[in-house]
Design an enzyme around this catalytic site. Structure first.
Site, PDB file in Angstrom:
ATOM      1  N   HIS A 134      31.115   2.426  28.000  1.00 38.71           N
ATOM      2  CA  HIS A 134      29.900   1.995  28.696  1.00 38.71           C
ATOM      3  C   HIS A 134      28.672   2.260  27.853  1.00 38.71           C
ATOM      4  O   HIS A 134      28.614   3.232  27.098  1.00 38.71           O
ATOM      5  CB  HIS A 134      29.766   2.648  30.076  1.00 38.71           C
ATOM      6  CG  HIS A 134      29.585   4.139  30.051  1.00 38.71           C
ATOM      7  ND1 HIS A 134      28.346   4.733  29.986  1.00 38.71           N
ATOM      8  CD2 HIS A 134      30.474   5.148  30.085  1.00 38.71           C
ATOM      9  CE1 HIS A 134      28.496   6.044  30.005  1.00 38.71           C
ATOM     10  NE2 HIS A 134      29.776   6.333  30.053  1.00 38.71           N
ATOM     11  N   ASP A 136      25.403   2.303  29.142  1.00 41.27           N
ATOM     12  CA  ASP A 136      24.257   2.956  29.790  1.00 41.27           C
ATOM     13  C   ASP A 136      24.371   4.467  29.628  1.00 41.27           C
ATOM     14  O   ASP A 136      25.457   4.999  29.347  1.00 41.27           O
ATOM     15  CB  ASP A 136      24.157   2.573  31.276  1.00 41.27           C
ATOM     16  CG  ASP A 136      25.352   3.015  32.098  1.00 41.27           C
ATOM     17  OD1 ASP A 136      26.482   2.968  31.581  1.00 41.27           O
ATOM     18  OD2 ASP A 136      25.167   3.433  33.265  1.00 41.27           O
ATOM     19  N   ASP A 166      28.350  10.469  25.115  1.00 38.98           N
ATOM     20  CA  ASP A 166      28.644   9.751  26.363  1.00 38.98           C
ATOM     21  C   ASP A 166      27.715   8.563  26.499  1.00 38.98           C
ATOM     22  O   ASP A 166      26.630   8.702  27.026  1.00 38.98           O
ATOM     23  CB  ASP A 166      28.497  10.735  27.531  1.00 38.98           C
ATOM     24  CG  ASP A 166      28.744  10.106  28.890  1.00 38.98           C
ATOM     25  OD1 ASP A 166      29.318   9.020  28.944  1.00 38.98           O
ATOM     26  OD2 ASP A 166      28.333  10.718  29.899  1.00 38.98           O
ATOM     27  N   GLU A 200      27.952   2.346  34.281  1.00 36.18           N
ATOM     28  CA  GLU A 200      28.941   3.390  34.637  1.00 36.18           C
ATOM     29  C   GLU A 200      28.276   4.591  35.259  1.00 36.18           C
ATOM     30  O   GLU A 200      28.807   5.207  36.191  1.00 36.18           O
ATOM     31  CB  GLU A 200      29.724   3.803  33.373  1.00 36.18           C
ATOM     32  CG  GLU A 200      30.903   4.745  33.650  1.00 36.18           C
ATOM     33  CD  GLU A 200      30.554   6.222  33.731  1.00 36.18           C
ATOM     34  OE1 GLU A 200      31.393   7.015  34.175  1.00 36.18           O
ATOM     35  OE2 GLU A 200      29.427   6.610  33.361  1.00 36.18           O
ATOM     36  N   GLU A 228      36.880   6.502  28.487  1.00 36.53           N
ATOM     37  CA  GLU A 228      36.397   7.823  28.060  1.00 36.53           C
ATOM     38  C   GLU A 228      37.154   8.947  28.774  1.00 36.53           C
ATOM     39  O   GLU A 228      37.654   8.764  29.880  1.00 36.53           O
ATOM     40  CB  GLU A 228      34.898   7.964  28.346  1.00 36.53           C
ATOM     41  CG  GLU A 228      34.561   7.900  29.826  1.00 36.53           C
ATOM     42  CD  GLU A 228      33.074   7.932  30.126  1.00 36.53           C
ATOM     43  OE1 GLU A 228      32.305   8.501  29.351  1.00 36.53           O
ATOM     44  OE2 GLU A 228      32.689   7.366  31.172  1.00 36.53           O
TER      45      GLU A 228
HETATM   46  C1  LIG Z   1      34.087   6.704  17.641  1.00 36.91           C
HETATM   47  C2  LIG Z   1      33.642   8.031  18.073  1.00 36.91           C
HETATM   48  C3  LIG Z   1      34.158   8.458  19.365  1.00 36.91           C
HETATM   49  C4  LIG Z   1      33.614   9.764  19.761  1.00 36.91           C
HETATM   50  C5  LIG Z   1      33.620   9.889  21.212  1.00 36.91           C
HETATM   51  C6  LIG Z   1      32.921  11.107  21.694  1.00 36.91           C
HETATM   52  C7  LIG Z   1      32.962  11.190  23.157  1.00 36.91           C
HETATM   53  C8  LIG Z   1      32.960  12.565  23.700  1.00 36.91           C
HETATM   54  C9  LIG Z   1      32.959  12.430  25.144  1.00 36.91           C
HETATM   55  C10 LIG Z   1      33.189  13.611  25.933  1.00 36.91           C
HETATM   56  C11 LIG Z   1      32.717  13.228  27.236  1.00 36.91           C
HETATM   57  C12 LIG Z   1      33.581  13.627  28.341  1.00 36.91           C
HETATM   58  C13 LIG Z   1      33.654  12.535  29.365  1.00 36.91           C
HETATM   59  C14 LIG Z   1      32.526  12.618  30.309  1.00 36.91           C
HETATM   60  C15 LIG Z   1      32.697  11.626  31.351  1.00 36.91           C
HETATM   61  C16 LIG Z   1      31.647  11.823  32.393  1.00 36.91           C
HETATM   62  C17 LIG Z   1      31.862  10.842  33.468  1.00 36.91           C
HETATM   63  C18 LIG Z   1      30.919  11.025  34.623  1.00 36.91           C
HETATM   64  O1  LIG Z   1      30.009  11.805  34.639  1.00 36.91           O
HETATM   65  N1  LIG Z   1      31.139  10.235  35.639  1.00 36.91           N
HETATM   66  C19 LIG Z   1      30.361  10.210  36.843  1.00 36.91           C
HETATM   67  C20 LIG Z   1      30.632   8.854  37.415  1.00 36.91           C
HETATM   68  C21 LIG Z   1      29.830   8.538  38.602  1.00 36.91           C
HETATM   69  C22 LIG Z   1      30.433   8.592  39.797  1.00 36.91           C
HETATM   70  C23 LIG Z   1      29.713   8.258  40.903  1.00 36.91           C
HETATM   71  C24 LIG Z   1      28.403   7.869  40.794  1.00 36.91           C
HETATM   72  C25 LIG Z   1      27.824   7.818  39.558  1.00 36.91           C
HETATM   73  C26 LIG Z   1      28.538   8.140  38.459  1.00 36.91           C
HETATM   74  C27 LIG Z   1      30.848  11.288  37.801  1.00 36.91           C
HETATM   75  O2  LIG Z   1      29.992  11.789  38.544  1.00 36.91           O
HETATM   76  O3  LIG Z   1      32.032  11.623  37.839  1.00 36.91           O
HETATM   77 ZN   LIG Z   2      30.478   8.289  30.271  1.00 39.25          ZN
HETATM   78 ZN   LIG Z   3      28.025  10.091  31.720  1.00 48.96          ZN
END
Ligand SMILES: CCCCCCCCCCCCCCCCCC(=O)N[C@@H](Cc1ccccc1)C(=O)O
Ligand SMILES: [Zn+2]
Ligand SMILES: [Zn+2]
Length: 510
Positions: A134, A136, A166, A200, A228
């Site tokens: 995503h 955003d 993120d 997202e 993710e």
């Molecule tokens: C090519 C390089 C790749 C490197 C990637 C690095 C990424 C590291 C990412 C680690 C992040 C961990 C995943 C976090 C996800 C968070 C999801 C989140 O906060 N979701 C919200 C969704 C939501 C639900 C309801 C209303 C609004 C939003 C949540 O609250 O669960």
């Molecule tokens: Zn995310």
């Molecule tokens: Zn997020």
């Protein structure tokens, strides 16, 4: 009736007790000795790594920095920076010309600002897969940041910016990997989709959900989908010897519950015995004090720890390999930290409270919002029943404004193409053990469950506890090396997914 025991019966009982203890210890030792060996895929022998020229390397960092400079912020469900979302469209078109101009790619805009790419493979007998990300981000103001959150600036080998973890690094990483593959003349055998949602952070209603609708009208079914997730966790899971990759095979469910209490308003000089604020506060306090049950081991979290048993230091290794016996201790230990607690139960978070407008006015209404995240073994209905029983006050009106059950558990057996291809690609690149896990947050992937049973969540980057705190927090950043490794991951995953067979595994120590 009194029970009397002579010396002889005490001796017999002691003997029986010692013998039983010996049997239990023997069973434990035996199970420890036979700890299930972690099955890993090829050690570093996947598809060849990309060999990058220096200018290509600079190009990929610049591509990420440019994306971070566009403030594609989702402020609230009704407010997004649409100017930035428009700009992002033009940006990716100019940064990835091969992707946009390839005859193998069908590109379309969905829901105004989301992007859907269909990359045509040569073998139509293979089901396509999908990479989801995503574009955003959550809001950020410069206070507390070492470098401004929308500057895309770099310090000490780290690229800073809201979205650098993120999720813009994955957006850019996926497109960059494909750009490089096309540059090297790659033609996929298996078709695949790339979906880039634009909302997202505010639930995916106009982005991911519209992408799903589009695919459903075309009767598309997917071999697997990757979104993710937590990634390779370094020092995050207490007691582990080395970094561990977790593939999210399910997501917790969620309920957003509004609580309202109405009571007659009036002058504060003559307050009622109980006010709307008092009644509401008591209900909230009961919810916080009475946590929902600890369900450790009744969902896939048991598999996570059993599969990783060998990765824990003694005596945790023995305990994890024998959860049938040690579950009561482990479940209590896990509940001691917020992150462990999120794994063992449905969590209760008091997130919004409102009531009152003036110091000398008793308000007519007090409201609060409570956010629950559901353990995989519970349903919305069960949790709502438990919550009513805990509050036990009919003056508190409950209304669930958003609720969904935990997501289905995606397969993670030896025969599953998506899971095993991911696992192989992760071990190739990171040389770490891989295990299935419950994702404690929600992602856009939850909208895709009708298109495939194989939905996985994994971000290809090593994350420490400190890094995890930067997601939605201050000084979100990614190292140059981490970003490049992430691109290598997608470069390999895309090629590995061309196979028509599940990767062969051998037992091996990494
Ligand atoms: C090519 C390089 C790749 C490197 C990637 C690095 C990424 C590291 C990412 C680690 C992040 C961990 C995943 C976090 C996800 C968070 C999801 C989140 O906060 N979701 C919200 C969704 C939501 C639900 C309801 C209303 C609004 C939003 C949540 O609250 O669960
Ligand atoms: Zn995310
Ligand atoms: Zn997020």
């Amino acid at each position: 009736m009194a029970i009397s025991m002579g010396k002889g019966s005490v001796g017999v009982l002691t003997g029986v007790f010692i013998a039983s203890l010996a049997v239990v210890v023997a069973v434990l030792l035996l199970r420890t000795y036979n700890l299930p060996e972690l099955k890993v895929a090829w050690k570093g022998k996947g598809a060849p790594r990309i060999e990058l020229e220096e200018d290509e390397r600079e190009q990929l960092y610049e591509a990420l920095k440019g994306a971070l400079r566009i403030p594609t912020v989702s402020f609230s469900p009704s407010e997004q920076n649409t100017t930035a979302l428009e700009e992002f469209k033009e940006y990716i078109k100019s940064a990835f010309p091969r992707v946009f101009n390839s005859s193998l790619v069908e590109y379309e805009l969905v829901g105004g600002y989301s992007h859907l790419f269909n990359v045509q493979g040569s073998d139509n007998s293979l089901l396509p897969y999908m990479l989801l990300a995503h574009l955003d981000v959550v809001p950020a103001t410069p206070e507390g940041w070492d470098l401004p959150p929308f500057s895309g600036e770099e310090k000490d080998g780290y690229i800073y910016g809201r979205g650098s973890l993120d999720d813009k690094s994955r957006v850019i990483g996926i497109l960059q990997a494909l750009e490089f593959l096309f540059k090297k003349g790659y033609k996929p055998r298996r078709s695949f989709y790339i979906g880039l949602g634009h909302d997202e952070e505010i639930s995916g209603r106009h982005g991911a959900k519209e992408i799903v609708k589009t695919l459903e009208t075309r009767n598309v079914k997917l071999e697997y989908l990757l979104d993710e997730g937590f990634g390779v966790l370094d020092g995050v899971i207490y007691g582990t010897k080395r970094p561990i990759a977790l593939i999210g095979v399910t997501e917790k469910g969620a309920i957003t519950l509004n609580l309202t209490v109405n009571s007659p308003p009036g002058h504060s000089s003559m307050p009622p015995r109980e006010s709307s604020i008092g009644i509401l506060s008591a209900a909230l306090s009961r919810l916080e004090q009475n946590r929902l049950p600890n369900l450790f081991g009744t969902g896939p979290e048991g598999s996570t720890f059993e599969q990783l048993a060998n990765e824990f230091y003694w005596p945790l290794n023995i305990m994890m390999a024998n959860l049938w016996f040690f579950n009561p201790i482990i479940s209590r230990l896990m509940a001691l930290t917020p992150s462990g607690n999120a794994i063992v139960r449905t969590t209760t978070a008091l997130t919004i409270v409102n009531g009152g407008i003036k110091a000398n006015v008793i308000p007519a209404t007090a409201t609060a919002t409570v956010n629950f995240r559901l353990h995989p073994a519970q349903t919305v209905e069960e949790v709502l029943n438990m919550v009513s029983e805990i509050i036990m006050d009919e003056r508190v009106i409950l209304s669930a404004i958003k609720a969904f059950d935990p997501l289905p558990i995606s397969p993670y057996d030896e025969e599953n193409f998506g899971y095993q291809t991911l696992k192989r690609t992760i071990t190739d690149l990171f040389s770490v053990p891989v295990a299935p896990a419950v994702c404690t947050v929600n992602t856009d992937s939850r909208h895709f469950v009708n298109l495939t049973e194989s939905v996985y969540r994994f971000s290809p980057v090593v994350m420490t506890a400190e890094d995890l705190g930067r997601v939605h927090g201050l000084n979100e950043r990614i190292s140059r090396e981490g970003f490049e490794t992430g691109i290598q991951f997608y470069w390999q995953l895309i090629q590995n997914s061309d196979s028509d067979t599940v990767p062969v595994h051998r037992h091996s120590e990494l």
